[in-house]
Design a protein around this motif. Structure first.
Motif, PDB file in Angstrom:
ATOM      1  N   ILE A 424     -83.999  19.926 -45.263  1.00  0.00           N
ATOM      2  CA  ILE A 424     -83.539  20.415 -46.559  1.00  0.00           C
ATOM      3  C   ILE A 424     -81.996  19.996 -46.400  1.00  0.00           C
ATOM      4  CG2 ILE A 424     -82.973  22.492 -47.700  1.00  0.00           C
ATOM      5  CD1 ILE A 424     -85.608  23.859 -46.507  1.00  0.00           C
ATOM      6  N   GLN A 425     -81.613  19.592 -47.660  1.00  0.00           N
ATOM      7  CA  GLN A 425     -80.049  19.388 -47.550  1.00  0.00           C
ATOM      8  C   GLN A 425     -79.326  20.356 -48.257  1.00  0.00           C
ATOM      9  OE1 GLN A 425     -78.808  16.814 -46.292  1.00  0.00           O
ATOM     10  NE2 GLN A 425     -80.730  15.894 -45.598  1.00  0.00           N
ATOM     11  N   ALA A 426     -79.996  21.087 -49.459  1.00  0.00           N
ATOM     12  CA  ALA A 426     -79.346  22.199 -50.008  1.00  0.00           C
ATOM     13  C   ALA A 426     -80.329  22.962 -50.685  1.00  0.00           C
ATOM     14  CB  ALA A 426     -78.512  21.720 -51.251  1.00  0.00           C
ATOM     15  N   VAL A 427     -80.022  24.403 -50.822  1.00  0.00           N
ATOM     16  CA  VAL A 427     -81.070  25.238 -51.467  1.00  0.00           C
ATOM     17  C   VAL A 427     -80.210  25.874 -52.793  1.00  0.00           C
ATOM     18  CG1 VAL A 427     -82.573  27.152 -50.930  1.00  0.00           C
ATOM     19  CG2 VAL A 427     -81.892  25.800 -49.323  1.00  0.00           C
ATOM     20  N   SER A 475     -81.971  29.033 -46.474  1.00  0.00           N
ATOM     21  CA  SER A 475     -80.613  28.591 -46.146  1.00  0.00           C
ATOM     22  C   SER A 475     -80.514  28.777 -44.753  1.00  0.00           C
ATOM     23  CB  SER A 475     -79.656  29.650 -46.939  1.00  0.00           C
ATOM     24  OG  SER A 475     -79.902  29.480 -48.243  1.00  0.00           O
ATOM     25  N   VAL A 476     -80.763  30.010 -44.107  1.00  0.00           N
ATOM     26  CA  VAL A 476     -80.601  30.172 -42.845  1.00  0.00           C
ATOM     27  C   VAL A 476     -81.437  29.177 -41.967  1.00  0.00           C
ATOM     28  CG1 VAL A 476     -81.195  31.694 -40.854  1.00  0.00           C
ATOM     29  CG2 VAL A 476     -79.964  32.660 -42.846  1.00  0.00           C
ATOM     30  N   ALA A 478     -82.499  26.324 -42.888  1.00  0.00           N
ATOM     31  CA  ALA A 478     -81.913  24.859 -42.882  1.00  0.00           C
ATOM     32  C   ALA A 478     -80.681  24.624 -42.184  1.00  0.00           C
ATOM     33  CB  ALA A 478     -81.645  24.509 -44.329  1.00  0.00           C
ATOM     34  N   GLU A 479     -80.017  25.655 -42.061  1.00  0.00           N
ATOM     35  CA  GLU A 479     -78.675  25.400 -40.935  1.00  0.00           C
ATOM     36  C   GLU A 479     -78.846  25.504 -39.530  1.00  0.00           C
ATOM     37  OE1 GLU A 479     -75.947  24.776 -41.530  1.00  0.00           O
ATOM     38  OE2 GLU A 479     -75.002  25.342 -39.391  1.00  0.00           O
ATOM     39  N   PHE A 483     -80.355  18.285 -38.707  1.00  0.00           N
ATOM     40  CA  PHE A 483     -80.666  17.393 -39.476  1.00  0.00           C
ATOM     41  C   PHE A 483     -80.368  16.006 -38.655  1.00  0.00           C
ATOM     42  CE2 PHE A 483     -81.929  14.847 -42.969  1.00  0.00           C
ATOM     43  CZ  PHE A 483     -81.009  13.879 -43.135  1.00  0.00           C
TER      44      PHE A 483
ATOM     45  N   GLU B  85     -70.762  31.446 -42.041  1.00  0.00           N
ATOM     46  CA  GLU B  85     -70.907  30.831 -40.844  1.00  0.00           C
ATOM     47  C   GLU B  85     -71.922  29.821 -41.103  1.00  0.00           C
ATOM     48  OE1 GLU B  85     -68.733  32.015 -38.038  1.00  0.00           O
ATOM     49  OE2 GLU B  85     -70.319  30.726 -37.564  1.00  0.00           O
ATOM     50  N   GLY B  86     -72.976  30.130 -42.030  1.00  0.00           N
ATOM     51  CA  GLY B  86     -73.990  29.052 -42.112  1.00  0.00           C
ATOM     52  C   GLY B  86     -73.582  28.059 -43.112  1.00  0.00           C
ATOM     53  N   VAL B 102     -75.125  25.131 -49.691  1.00  0.00           N
ATOM     54  CA  VAL B 102     -74.981  23.788 -48.754  1.00  0.00           C
ATOM     55  C   VAL B 102     -74.934  24.277 -47.215  1.00  0.00           C
ATOM     56  CG1 VAL B 102     -73.858  21.712 -48.183  1.00  0.00           C
ATOM     57  CG2 VAL B 102     -73.896  22.430 -50.583  1.00  0.00           C
ATOM     58  N   PRO B 103     -75.872  24.144 -46.209  1.00  0.00           N
ATOM     59  CA  PRO B 103     -75.625  24.526 -45.176  1.00  0.00           C
ATOM     60  C   PRO B 103     -74.458  23.746 -44.540  1.00  0.00           C
ATOM     61  CG  PRO B 103     -77.831  23.969 -45.393  1.00  0.00           C
ATOM     62  CD  PRO B 103     -76.857  23.439 -46.608  1.00  0.00           C
ATOM     63  N   ARG B 104     -73.640  24.310 -43.505  1.00  0.00           N
ATOM     64  CA  ARG B 104     -72.745  23.545 -42.876  1.00  0.00           C
ATOM     65  C   ARG B 104     -73.253  22.051 -42.177  1.00  0.00           C
ATOM     66  NH1 ARG B 104     -67.783  25.928 -40.769  1.00  0.00           N
ATOM     67  NH2 ARG B 104     -68.199  28.054 -41.408  1.00  0.00           N
ATOM     68  N   SER B 105     -74.236  22.243 -41.721  1.00  0.00           N
ATOM     69  CA  SER B 105     -74.332  20.845 -40.977  1.00  0.00           C
ATOM     70  C   SER B 105     -74.811  19.771 -41.734  1.00  0.00           C
ATOM     71  CB  SER B 105     -75.716  21.288 -40.011  1.00  0.00           C
ATOM     72  OG  SER B 105     -76.774  21.792 -40.828  1.00  0.00           O
TER      73      SER B 105
END
Lengths: 485, 164
Positions: A424-427, A475-476, A478-479, A483, B85-86, B102-105
């Motif tokens: 997942i790149q973005a949600v 979101s959580v 994916a982070e 990746f 943080e995320g 957008v996740p940080r990573s």
């Protein structure tokens, strides 16, 4: 032999193939137009001016292209005016893909495309190399990746397409239409006819007297003809198709005239889609498609070669779990709990589609001058819209699995798509004014290499609280899931 | 900068967006008006026709100007961002309300860009690029340049895993 530090050129016959590709683009249409078209077609003459330069460019490119297989990396030198030296460490090479047309096969050469993780186009394109050179390259790359040079890779055949299946695939798919469209285009070019302009190639007055029956027969013949072409295409393009899993790579090979061999490392699969039309369901078949990225991502059609995104064009539904277990071992597809969307979805879709389709419906009935027949047409169109809206709403579903999210939809072609959290790149969650009135929202997930008009993981008509929770969860997830290209 | 705090865009962004809206209205409206004039001259539709054409062009201009003037405030009220943080979460949209995360990573690279109007207002837009396709770049306008740079640095700093 390659390791002595000297640079190698491509196989001498490469010039023929590279020139051939250029000339094919020029000569075919040129001859055609010269024979059929009017001299005021200035674009033809412009093409003629550029032709010698294109040919010269190809020759220069061939002469200046050299490569070397060093112990740790592949080195490629190109260019005359702008000189480029590219080093590709074997450890970074993801795929070694091959394409071979009939002539190449006769001569024992093939086009090789080397891809790394860098997400751009193929980093090394060798058109063409001899089979010995290819084997050496493959061995070196394999060794560089820590694989034993001579040990056979553990390869498991996951799927094949025997003759009957190929014919079935041809019947079920629409490739024939592509040929028809191309023929139509050619016809228009040749005669200068376009719908609405110029003299039609066949006098329409001829058709004035034909009965409805004959017209229907013609349509039927046309449909059958398209299907026959589809079957022909399938027989040729998917000849000797096989999908194998070797270590971490999925490899598909296929083709009668042009032999294509493409590799997709398992971890490069961004999204997996399983498709079935009612015909598929009737016959107990499905088709499987993947979106991969970090390879020839922008490279859809290169000199007629499509990027492989068919994993399996057609297979038995009962074999699907076995295939999925091989590709995604941690996933239990049958255990997925499919959750429906908000109950208001059906109502909303019916209303929305009826509105949308009422416009062309009105236009149609206007054509008949608003006669009773016209209103029947209108009712049919709107009825069709309402029905398909309802079916569409019924088909929408979503499911969660450890490390994954899945979505399903489509009233005619039912597509089930899965993606890992790690891809997942973005949600995004989105609420239209209608959504707000009904207390729902849409949750969508963005992945790499998604195709424009294909299915996405996009779940509409989710109840607000659920949508927010899902978005937060994804979101959580994916982070925390790393990746990796 | 504190994490996990909901921030609005800078207030002066409203004036910026208003000016941009007016410029757009003038340009589009002007073109439409010219087009109407040309149409009147070319086709000579008579008094009633001329009045219709010109007044519809004027109406379009008024509509665009009104939109350009009143929309930014509504858009500002509905826009906010939060750096956690995320990753970065952005809320935007008056009619179509979206929340984008957008996740940080997943941040591949970032741009801090300033158009000529933005420079006048000491504002900037942060553009975050991902490997995705529909959200290949995510915009966050209405930030002061310092804030944009701070967010960028914080997003990249947490990003030491060079996964390839």
């Amino acid at each position: 032999m390659p390791s002595d530090g000297a640079y190698l050129r491509l196989h001498p016959v490469s010039l023929v193939f590279q020139l051939g590709a250029v000339l094919r683009r020029l000569v075919g249409p040129l001859i055609f137009v010269l024979l059929f078209a009017r001299p005021e077609r200035i674009d033809v003459w412009i093409a003629l001016v550029f032709a010698p330069w294109a040919i010269l460019g190809t020759i220069v490119r061939y002469m200046t292209f050299r490569y070397r297989l060093d112990p740790e990396e592949l080195v490629v030198r190109r260019g005359l005016l702008r000189r480029n030296e590219r080093h590709i460490p074997y450890a970074r090479v993801q795929n070694v893909d091959l394409a071979q047309n009939l002539f190449m096969r006769m001569l024992g050469v093939a086009e090789v495309r080397i891809q790394t993780a860098s997400g751009a186009e193929a980093e090394g394109v060798f058109k063409v190399l001899s089979s010995e050179a290819i084997e050496t390259m493959r061995a070196r790359v394999g060794r560089g990746k820590g694989r034993d040079e001579d040990a056979p890779a553990r390869a498991e055949v996951l799927a094949e397409l025997p003759l009957g299946e190929r014919i079935l695939f041809g019947l079920l798919s629409n490739r024939g239409m592509v040929v028809v469209a191309a023929a139509f285009g050619l016809l228009m070019q040749a005669t200068g006819w376009e719908p609405g302009k110029g003299e039609p190639p066949i006098d329409p007055a001829l058709f004035a007297g034909t009965s409805l029956l004959v017209a229907l027969a013609v349509v039927l013949l046309f449909v059958i003809g398209v299907r026959v072409l589809s079957v022909g295409y399938a027989l040729v393009a998917f000849h000797d198709f096989s999908l194998t899993l070797a270590d971490e790579d999925l490899r598909t090979t296929r083709g009668l005239l042009t032999r294509i061999s493409a590799t997709i490392p398992r971890h490069r699969i961004q999204m997996l889609s399983i498709r079935e039309t009612p015909l598929h369901r009737l016959l107990g078949r499905v088709s499987v498609r993947v979106e991969s990225a970090g390879g020839a991502a922008g490279d859809r059609e290169r000199e007629g070669r499509r990027r492989e995104d068919w994993l399996v064009p057609l297979m038995r539904a009962e074999d699907l779990p076995k295939l999925l277990r091989a590709i995604e071992p941690e996933l239990d597809v049958e255990g997925l709990e499919w959750k429906p969307v908000h109950p208001s979805a059906a109502r909303r879709l019916v209303v929305r589609r009826s509105f949308l389709f009422s416009v062309p419906g009105l236009a149609l009935s206007a054509l008949t001058g608003f006669a009773p027949a016209g209103w029947i047409l209108f009712a049919l169109v709107v009825g069709y819209a309402a029905l398909t809206g309802y079916l569409h709403a019924r088909a929408l579903a979503w499911a969660e699995a450890p490390g994954r999210i899945a979505a399903r939809g489509g009233w005619w072609t039912r597509t089930t798509s899965l993606t890992r959290h790690a891809k997942i790149q973005a949600v995004e969650s989105r609420a239209t004014p209608f959504d707000r009135r009904w207390g729902t929202a849409t949750v969508a997930v963005d992945t790499a290499g998604a195709q424009r008009f294909e299915h996405r993981i996009r779940i509409p008509y989710l109840e607000d609280g659920l949508a927010t929770a899902l978005r937060a969860k994804l979101s959580v997830a994916a982070e925390s899931a790393e990746f990796r290209w | 900068m504190q994490l996990d705090v909901e921030h609005t865009l800078e207030r002066r962004w409203i004036s910026l967006a208003r000016i941009a809206g007016w410029i757009r209205a003038v340009v589009l409206g002007g073109t439409l008006f010219l087009g109407a004039v040309v149409a009147v001259v070319a086709t000579r539709p008579g008094f009633a026709g001329a009045v219709t054409l010109v007044s519809s062009a004027l109406a379009a201009f008024v509509l665009l100007a009104a939109l350009g003037h009143f929309w930014p405030e509504a858009a500002w009220k509905r826009a906010s961002w939060r750096l956690g943080e995320g990753g970065l979460e952005i809320r935007r949209g008056v009619l179509f309300r979206t929340v984008t995360f957008v996740p940080r990573s997943r941040v591949q690279h970032t741009d801090v860009s300033q158009g000529p109007l933005e420079r006048q207002f000491r504002l900037a837009t942060l553009v975050v690029h991902t490997a995705g396709t529909l959200h290949a770049s995510v915009d966050l306008p209405g930030l002061s340049r310092e804030t944009a740079v701070e967010i960028r640095d914080l997003l990249v700093a947490g990003n030491r895993g060079d996964a390839v």
